[in-house]
Design an enzyme around this catalytic site. Structure first.
Site, PDB file in Angstrom:
ATOM      1  N   ASN A  63     -24.004 -30.037  83.605  1.00 38.16           N
ATOM      2  CA  ASN A  63     -25.238 -30.366  83.809  1.00 38.16           C
ATOM      3  C   ASN A  63     -25.873 -30.356  85.377  1.00 38.16           C
ATOM      4  O   ASN A  63     -26.899 -30.774  85.528  1.00 38.16           O
ATOM      5  CB  ASN A  63     -25.315 -31.634  83.424  1.00 38.16           C
ATOM      6  CG  ASN A  63     -25.814 -31.909  81.925  1.00 38.16           C
ATOM      7  OD1 ASN A  63     -25.963 -30.888  81.312  1.00 38.16           O
ATOM      8  ND2 ASN A  63     -25.586 -33.186  81.188  1.00 38.16           N
ATOM      9  N   GLU A 128     -29.980 -24.349  80.289  1.00 43.12           N
ATOM     10  CA  GLU A 128     -30.388 -25.429  79.259  1.00 43.12           C
ATOM     11  C   GLU A 128     -31.686 -26.106  79.746  1.00 43.12           C
ATOM     12  O   GLU A 128     -32.536 -26.082  78.893  1.00 43.12           O
ATOM     13  CB  GLU A 128     -29.272 -26.431  78.881  1.00 43.12           C
ATOM     14  CG  GLU A 128     -29.770 -27.280  77.960  1.00 43.12           C
ATOM     15  CD  GLU A 128     -28.700 -28.564  77.913  1.00 43.12           C
ATOM     16  OE1 GLU A 128     -27.629 -28.233  77.303  1.00 43.12           O
ATOM     17  OE2 GLU A 128     -29.107 -29.805  78.263  1.00 43.12           O
ATOM     18  N   TRP A 219     -20.916 -43.777  73.362  1.00 43.47           N
ATOM     19  CA  TRP A 219     -21.307 -42.432  73.710  1.00 43.47           C
ATOM     20  C   TRP A 219     -20.150 -41.801  74.810  1.00 43.47           C
ATOM     21  O   TRP A 219     -19.480 -41.105  74.793  1.00 43.47           O
ATOM     22  CB  TRP A 219     -22.732 -42.359  74.394  1.00 43.47           C
ATOM     23  CG  TRP A 219     -22.743 -41.052  75.355  1.00 43.47           C
ATOM     24  CD1 TRP A 219     -22.924 -39.861  75.031  1.00 43.47           C
ATOM     25  CD2 TRP A 219     -22.771 -41.400  76.888  1.00 43.47           C
ATOM     26  NE1 TRP A 219     -23.006 -39.142  76.253  1.00 43.47           N
ATOM     27  CE2 TRP A 219     -23.114 -39.698  77.152  1.00 43.47           C
ATOM     28  CE3 TRP A 219     -22.979 -42.412  77.715  1.00 43.47           C
ATOM     29  CZ2 TRP A 219     -22.919 -39.558  78.474  1.00 43.47           C
ATOM     30  CZ3 TRP A 219     -23.025 -42.064  79.149  1.00 43.47           C
ATOM     31  CH2 TRP A 219     -23.072 -40.691  79.600  1.00 43.47           C
ATOM     32  N   ARG A 250     -29.644 -41.437  72.292  1.00 42.26           N
ATOM     33  CA  ARG A 250     -28.549 -40.778  71.760  1.00 42.26           C
ATOM     34  C   ARG A 250     -28.816 -40.719  70.224  1.00 42.26           C
ATOM     35  O   ARG A 250     -29.740 -41.564  69.634  1.00 42.26           O
ATOM     36  CB  ARG A 250     -27.346 -41.331  71.794  1.00 42.26           C
ATOM     37  CG  ARG A 250     -26.805 -41.385  73.179  1.00 42.26           C
ATOM     38  CD  ARG A 250     -26.326 -39.850  73.652  1.00 42.26           C
ATOM     39  NE  ARG A 250     -25.915 -39.512  74.982  1.00 42.26           N
ATOM     40  CZ  ARG A 250     -26.719 -39.010  75.825  1.00 42.26           C
ATOM     41  NH1 ARG A 250     -27.867 -38.673  75.658  1.00 42.26           N
ATOM     42  NH2 ARG A 250     -26.074 -38.623  77.015  1.00 42.26           N
ATOM     43  N   ASP A 338     -23.720 -27.685  69.976  1.00 46.33           N
ATOM     44  CA  ASP A 338     -23.765 -28.576  70.984  1.00 46.33           C
ATOM     45  C   ASP A 338     -23.029 -29.676  70.646  1.00 46.33           C
ATOM     46  O   ASP A 338     -22.239 -30.457  71.406  1.00 46.33           O
ATOM     47  CB  ASP A 338     -25.249 -29.069  70.833  1.00 46.33           C
ATOM     48  CG  ASP A 338     -25.543 -30.018  71.913  1.00 46.33           C
ATOM     49  OD1 ASP A 338     -25.193 -29.935  73.062  1.00 46.33           O
ATOM     50  OD2 ASP A 338     -26.195 -30.760  71.788  1.00 46.33           O
ATOM     51  N   HIS A 375     -23.353 -39.769  85.740  1.00 46.45           N
ATOM     52  CA  HIS A 375     -24.825 -39.437  84.917  1.00 46.45           C
ATOM     53  C   HIS A 375     -26.176 -39.816  85.608  1.00 46.45           C
ATOM     54  O   HIS A 375     -26.314 -39.836  86.847  1.00 46.45           O
ATOM     55  CB  HIS A 375     -24.609 -39.936  83.431  1.00 46.45           C
ATOM     56  CG  HIS A 375     -25.296 -39.235  82.162  1.00 46.45           C
ATOM     57  ND1 HIS A 375     -26.179 -39.433  82.178  1.00 46.45           N
ATOM     58  CD2 HIS A 375     -24.623 -38.391  81.505  1.00 46.45           C
ATOM     59  CE1 HIS A 375     -26.826 -38.690  81.025  1.00 46.45           C
ATOM     60  NE2 HIS A 375     -25.487 -37.757  80.748  1.00 46.45           N
ATOM     61  N   SER A 422     -20.263 -33.323  85.207  1.00 42.57           N
ATOM     62  CA  SER A 422     -18.866 -32.762  85.569  1.00 42.57           C
ATOM     63  C   SER A 422     -18.693 -32.124  86.386  1.00 42.57           C
ATOM     64  O   SER A 422     -17.725 -32.249  87.324  1.00 42.57           O
ATOM     65  CB  SER A 422     -18.489 -32.052  84.120  1.00 42.57           C
ATOM     66  OG  SER A 422     -19.271 -31.040  83.806  1.00 42.57           O
TER      67      SER A 422
END
Ligand code: SFD
Ligand code: AMP
Length: 614
Positions: A63, A128, A219, A250, A338, A375, A422
């Site tokens: 990401n 993405e 999650w 989610r 995914d 995140h 990550s």
């Protein structure tokens, strides 16, 4: 039986000690070896680094990747994006530092064997979204772990660190860490010249949505237990933005992430009546939260806020129209991959609930809150930034050093720097390790000294739950209910209930106020009083006991920070009903805290938010 005194004590000496072998920890091991060729690098991991941490199940996207060599983005663009997403409060020095280095990390991942999907027409990584690239990432973690395995001098898997150890002669200087082997009960005492905490975020602080047969499912990884925060807090490190918990939208029940569906597949979420709702409340939001509503993309917390308003208005369920986009075999494969790469449980839930995403839409739901720093959220340690970028207020000698001498952080550990994900977490591990090696070289005359009496007492404390169980195991009222002790799982449920009901969990529609928060602090104090009565039947439960201890410390920081910040800065993450608006005049600042381990008291303060990027 392993008694209170434990099985045996093993001392391990190191130069660099890395606590946690997830993304950041593996990055730290790799880089520490590069700069410290002859140093003894020891990595300690409570699971097994091959499949540990948030990336254990794999990921389907990286990401954070700028694409510098293809001129796709500039570091400044990323800083602005993350600043907007976090409603204006972010350490720009830390994020710029990540942004300028993160691409090299992603290229290394590819070199080590991670399949990164390419755009056939350009040869660039396939996007993405603006910041995200697609990967075949089921084996992401083993690939990254191999680099750490080749770099570290010694790796201790299945050893959980319970406490940091300060130097006997220098009360604000790190000297090592202690913990125990979850396999054989050895009490480990690691001595170190510098340490890097990289032990991930926190789940199961707030009551999860999942119950009954799904209990435990979350999650973020269920075993992320807030060690990154608790270890630091207990040692007296300054923390920042601990109130900034993360609520993620989610897929319902399986907690499958939505990014690939929104960004790559271009699916649209609508209310139960087929209406798009994301911008429906923008004028009301503008009145409360100001011009942040004009940020592009619409900030993550505001996307949640729109959804919560819609659900409160009785227009749920919110549905992601997967069936509108899975119109080719290739897209159908992309959709399933995914989850098969990253959140297998979502595929299983769909299969078990007769949901074929190409035929019918799937429900979305806001998750329980998580505490993490990598995140779309930024809880964590207050650290020094890089010398060439940071203003003096943010710089005290070594990049990513906490307010404890010689103690560094990376990944979820480090606060005020969201959207690392990550790749950014691995990169931050590298940055911290380079600085830690420099720190060791600059302090070459230092040898860590521990307080032997304290170590002896600590060993007793660490193994106490095993002894409590042995002594009282026959004093049972019924089943697992004992008047003499509580089990870790019982404590976790109590913690989750307190945080959900008093600190703005989903059970209260993420809403709280000062009366609730003050009562929550009282109740947490009562839970803490009971923690010395934790019992563990075996080493596995002993680990659960210490995970609970760390969760309670993390929770306490969250609740105190939430009380201190008298505004609603991140609607959709939480609401202060007594201060329902965002207040830039008074609160365009970081909220920092420090627990004083000698006095046993907390203090909180504001720290300036300094803009570096226009
Ligand atoms: O889609 C102790 N993340 C995503 N990142 C991406 O780049 N792309 C995605 O697609 C991402 N998504 C996602 C992500 C995570 C999860 C669970 C899902 C989906 C389902 C986020 C990243 O994974 C995250 O940012 C990084 O992993 C953070 O790195 P780090 O190193 O800060 O945390 P870690 O990897 O969890 O590692 C922590 C390690 O510490 C160990 N540990 N060891 C010893 N003693 C103790 N006391 C310890 N406490 C913890 C842990 O076992 C672990 O190994 S998406 O949703 O956006
Ligand atoms: P998620 O899968 O929700 O964790 O998101 C993965 C990445 O996509 C993160 O960088 C998110 O901020 C981003 N993202 C997810 N949904 C959206 C959206 N609707 N608009 C913009 N960015 C998004």
């Amino acid at each position: 039986m392993i008694t209170r005194s434990g099985k045996s004590t093993r001392y391990v000496d190191s130069d660099v000690l890395i606590i946690g072998g997830g993304m950041a920890g593996c990055g730290a091991a790799y880089e520490a070896r590069y700069w410290g060729k002859k140093l003894k690098i020891v990595l300690v991991e409570k699971a097994n680094i091959e499949r540990s941490g948030a990336v254990a199940m794999g990921l389907s996207a990286i990401n954070l990747f700028l694409g510098l060599k293809w001129n796709e983005n500039k570091p400044e663009d990323f800083v602005k994006y993350a600043r907007n997403d976090l409603m204006g409060v972010i350490r720009e020095d830390l994020l710029y530092d990540i942004a300028r280095h993160v691409d090299s990390t992603v290229h290394l991942f590819e070199e080590w064997g991670l399949p990164i999907i390419k755009d056939e027409s350009t040869g660039h990584y396939k996007r993405e979204g603006r910041w995200q690239v697609l990967i075949h990432g089921e084996s992401f973690k083993p690939i990254v772990a191999e680099a750490a395995q080749k770099s570290a001098t010694e790796i201790y898997n299945r050893v959980m660190i319970t406490h940091l150890l300060m130097d006997r002669d220098h009360p604000n200087r790190i000297a090592g860490a202690a913990g125990f082997s979850v396999r054989d009960g050895t009490f480990y005492v690691f001595r170190a010249k510098a340490a890097i905490v990289a032990s991930g975020g926190a789940t199961h602080i707030f009551r999860p949505r999942s119950v009954g047969e799904g209990a435990g499912r979350t999650w973020y990884s269920p075993w992320s237990n807030g060690s990154a925060y608790a270890l630091l807090i207990k040692a007296g490190a300054e923390m920042t933005q601990m109130e900034n918990r993360l609520v993620v939208t989610r897929f319902k029940d399986g907690y499958g992430p939505v990014g690939a569906w929104f960004l790559a597949l271009k699916a649209v979420a609508k209310n139960a009546y087929g209406e798009e709702y994301e911008r429906k409340y923008v004028e009301e939001q503008r009145k409360l939260y100001g011009n942040y509503v004009d940020s592009k993309p619409f900030p993550t917390c505001l996307r949640n806020d729109s959804m919560l308003r819609e659900v409160k208005a009785g227009k749920g369920p919110i549905l992601m129209h997967t069936e509108e986009v899975l119109n080719t075999e290739e897209k159908e494969k992309e959709g399933w991959e995914d989850f098969l790469d990253m959140t297998v449980s979502q595929s299983i839930v769909w299969a078990s609930q007769n949901i074929d995403p190409k035929d019918r839409p799937a429900e979305l739901q806001a998750s329980e809150p998580y505490v993490m720093g990598s995140h779309a959220t930024c809880a964590g340690a207050w650290v020094s930034g890089p010398e060439d970028l940071s203003p003096k207020e943010y710089f005290w000698g070594y990049n990513r050093m906490t307010t404890i001498e010689g103690l560094f952080g990376a990944g979820d550990t480090v606060g005020a720097s969201a959207h690392k994900f990550s790749s950014g977490s691995f990169t931050e591990g590298r940055i911290a390790a380079k600085a830690a090696v420099k720190y060791i070289q600059d302090h070459s005359d230092f040898a860590p000294h521990l307080d032997d009496q304290y170590i002896k007492e600590l060993k007793g404390e660490v193994f106490r739950p095993l002894e409590t169980y042995e002594i009282y195991k026959n004093v049972i009222v019924r089943g697992s209910v004992s008047p003499a002790y509580l089990y870790p799982n019982q404590g976790v449920l109590r913690l989750e209930k307190i945080m959900d009901e008093y600190c703005g969990g989903w059970g209260q529609f993420y809403t709280t106020n000062s009366v609730l928060l003050n009562r929550g602090i009282e109740l947490l104090g009562m839970l803490r009083e009971d923690l010395p009565k934790l019992a563990a039947e075996n080493l596995h439960q002993l680990q659960r006991a210490w995970e609970l201890d760390h969760r309670v410390w993390t929770a306490e920081a969250v609740i105190r920070h939430t009380l201190y910040r008298e505004e609603t800065r991140w609607p959709g993450y939480y609401y202060r009903s007594d201060f329902p608006a965002l207040d830039d005049k008074n609160w365009h600042v970081f909220v920092n805290s420090r627990y004083d381990p000698y006095k046993g008291s907390w203090s909180l303060n504001k720290k300036s938010m300094i803009n570096l990027v226009e």
